[in-house]
Design an enzyme around this catalytic site. Structure first.
Site, PDB file in Angstrom:
ATOM      1  N   CYS B  86       0.607  -1.298   0.345  1.00 18.18           N
ATOM      2  CA  CYS B  86      -0.344   0.159   0.226  1.00 18.18           C
ATOM      3  C   CYS B  86       0.666   0.927   0.129  1.00 18.18           C
ATOM      4  O   CYS B  86       1.472   2.291  -0.672  1.00 18.18           O
ATOM      5  CB  CYS B  86      -0.835   0.057   1.231  1.00 18.18           C
ATOM      6  SG  CYS B  86      -2.223   0.908   1.040  1.00 18.18           S
ATOM      7  N   HIS B 203      -3.520  -5.637   1.232  1.00 15.28           N
ATOM      8  CA  HIS B 203      -2.288  -6.496   2.290  1.00 15.28           C
ATOM      9  C   HIS B 203      -3.021  -7.496   3.450  1.00 15.28           C
ATOM     10  O   HIS B 203      -3.555  -7.729   3.739  1.00 15.28           O
ATOM     11  CB  HIS B 203      -3.035  -5.134   3.602  1.00 15.28           C
ATOM     12  CG  HIS B 203      -3.268  -3.506   3.421  1.00 15.28           C
ATOM     13  ND1 HIS B 203      -2.663  -2.896   4.213  1.00 15.28           N
ATOM     14  CD2 HIS B 203      -4.071  -2.758   2.909  1.00 15.28           C
ATOM     15  CE1 HIS B 203      -2.651  -2.000   3.983  1.00 15.28           C
ATOM     16  NE2 HIS B 203      -3.964  -1.849   3.258  1.00 15.28           N
ATOM     17  N   GLU B 205      -1.252  -8.213   5.259  1.00 10.32           N
ATOM     18  CA  GLU B 205      -1.084  -8.981   6.586  1.00 10.32           C
ATOM     19  C   GLU B 205      -1.994  -8.120   7.430  1.00 10.32           C
ATOM     20  O   GLU B 205      -2.208  -8.966   8.425  1.00 10.32           O
ATOM     21  CB  GLU B 205      -0.078  -7.161   7.087  1.00 10.32           C
ATOM     22  CG  GLU B 205      -0.580  -6.490   7.682  1.00 10.32           C
ATOM     23  CD  GLU B 205      -0.390  -5.483   6.218  1.00 10.32           C
ATOM     24  OE1 GLU B 205      -0.272  -6.173   4.866  1.00 10.32           O
ATOM     25  OE2 GLU B 205      -0.907  -4.726   6.137  1.00 10.32           O
TER      26      GLU B 205
END
Lengths: 94, 235
Positions: B86, B203, B205
């Site tokens: 990002c 994302h 994560e």
């Protein structure tokens, strides 16, 4: 800390304005949104709107040439992203 | 394998990345403050998401000149893996480590949703445990994710396999209707020519644990570990 008086007679002050615009080939959704708003306000003559940035700088340099050289460097390295943006500038001695 | 998560002023996914790597993947992980200049001992550097420097000027433009970035560029030049997620992706393009740039989303909206992405190149340090064409469901959350690059660079990137992820439908259809932000050719993630630097808008994560009902992100970090342990990619 350097004070302006320490440089008196050595450097000049310049006032610079940098104009950053999206390259013609890049779509400008912000400009389009503004255009649509203006059209909805019945400003029928609005053909196109492109939005950019204006950055004002005060520069202290011995010569105008040096100020310009620095400014160009700043534009290339940080102020504009030349993948998508064009820049132009004007320099005035204060 | 030791991971470093760079923290810029305004990073806000640094803690998620740290948690994903240390707690979920069980890897030694440290934060690296953006003013630090020592990356010795790290095997992989993560540039996390967020709003470094408040997105002033352009997303990532100011973070790119943080002191740590000279060292990140050196690290990447040595062929070590760097992943930008990002805002991290935006910083990598501003730093010139990745081609192209990320423009404002075409519809001008901040988009926050889970989306399907197709693995276009499974022969990278970041995707080597994926199947080519595999569809991953990963959240996106950005206002400036509209990938752009000039035609000649795009052609070169396609030849070199630098397009790693594309936005797609649930069955892997890469179609305009599944393009959330106007990205050129539905591009969601790209790597450099040497393939050791990856930038991606989704994302991983944020989808690492069963409690979150989505573990699709694990394969990205597992791939990096696999690569660092000597497994994974051809040529």
């Amino acid at each position: 800390m350097r004070y302006w008086k320490d440089c008196w007679g050595v450097n000049s002050m310049y006032y610079a304005r940098v104009f950053i615009t999206l390259k013609k080939s890049i779509a400008d959704p912000q400009g389009n949104a503004i255009k649509e708003a203006l059209l909805s306000m019945k400003y029928d003559g609005v053909e196109d709107v492109r939005m950019g940035k204006l950055i004002e700088l005060k520069l202290e340099n011995p010569t105008r040439e040096e100020a310009e050289e620095n400014l160009k460097d700043m534009c290339e390295k940080l102020l504009a992203n030349t993948v998508i943006e064009d820049y132009s500038y004007e320099i005035l001695e204060v | 394998m030791k991971f470093g998560v760079v923290v810029f002023p305004g990073s806000n996914c640094d803690i998620d990345c740290y948690h994903a790597l240390r707690d979920v993947m069980g890897q030694p992980t440290e934060y690296i403050w953006h003013k630090d200049r020592d990356l010795s001992g790290f095997d992989c550097i993560v540039l996390p998401g967020g709003f470094s420097y408040g997105d002033y000027l352009r997303c990532g433009a100011i973070a790119r000149f943080s002191p740590v970035m000279d060292k990140v560029i050196e690290f990447a030049d040595r062929g070590k893996p760097v992943i930008g997620i990002c805002n991290g992706f935006q910083i990598l393009t501003e730093a010139g480590l990745l081609p192209g740039t990320l423009l404002r989303n075409q519809n001008m909206k901040f988009i926050c949703e889970t989306i399907s992405v197709k693995v276009e190149n499974a022969n990278t340090p970041f995707t080597n445990l994926c199947e080519e064409g595999q569809v991953l469901n990963i959240p996106i959350a950005h206002g400036d994710g509209n990938y752009f690059v000039d035609d000649s660079t795009l052609e070169e990137m396609q030849v070199n396999g630098q397009i790693v992820f594309r936005y797609c439908g649930p069955d892997g259809q890469v179609i305009e209707g599944r393009n959330p932000n106007g990205s050129l050719k539905n591009i969601a993630g790209v790597c450099n020519k040497k393939r050791n630097v990856l930038g991606m808008m989704p994302h991983p994560e944020r989808c690492m644990e069963r409690i979150l009902n989505n573990e699709d992100g694990v394969i990205i970090f597992k791939s990096i570990i696999n690569y660092l342990e000597g497994g994974g990619i051809d040529g």
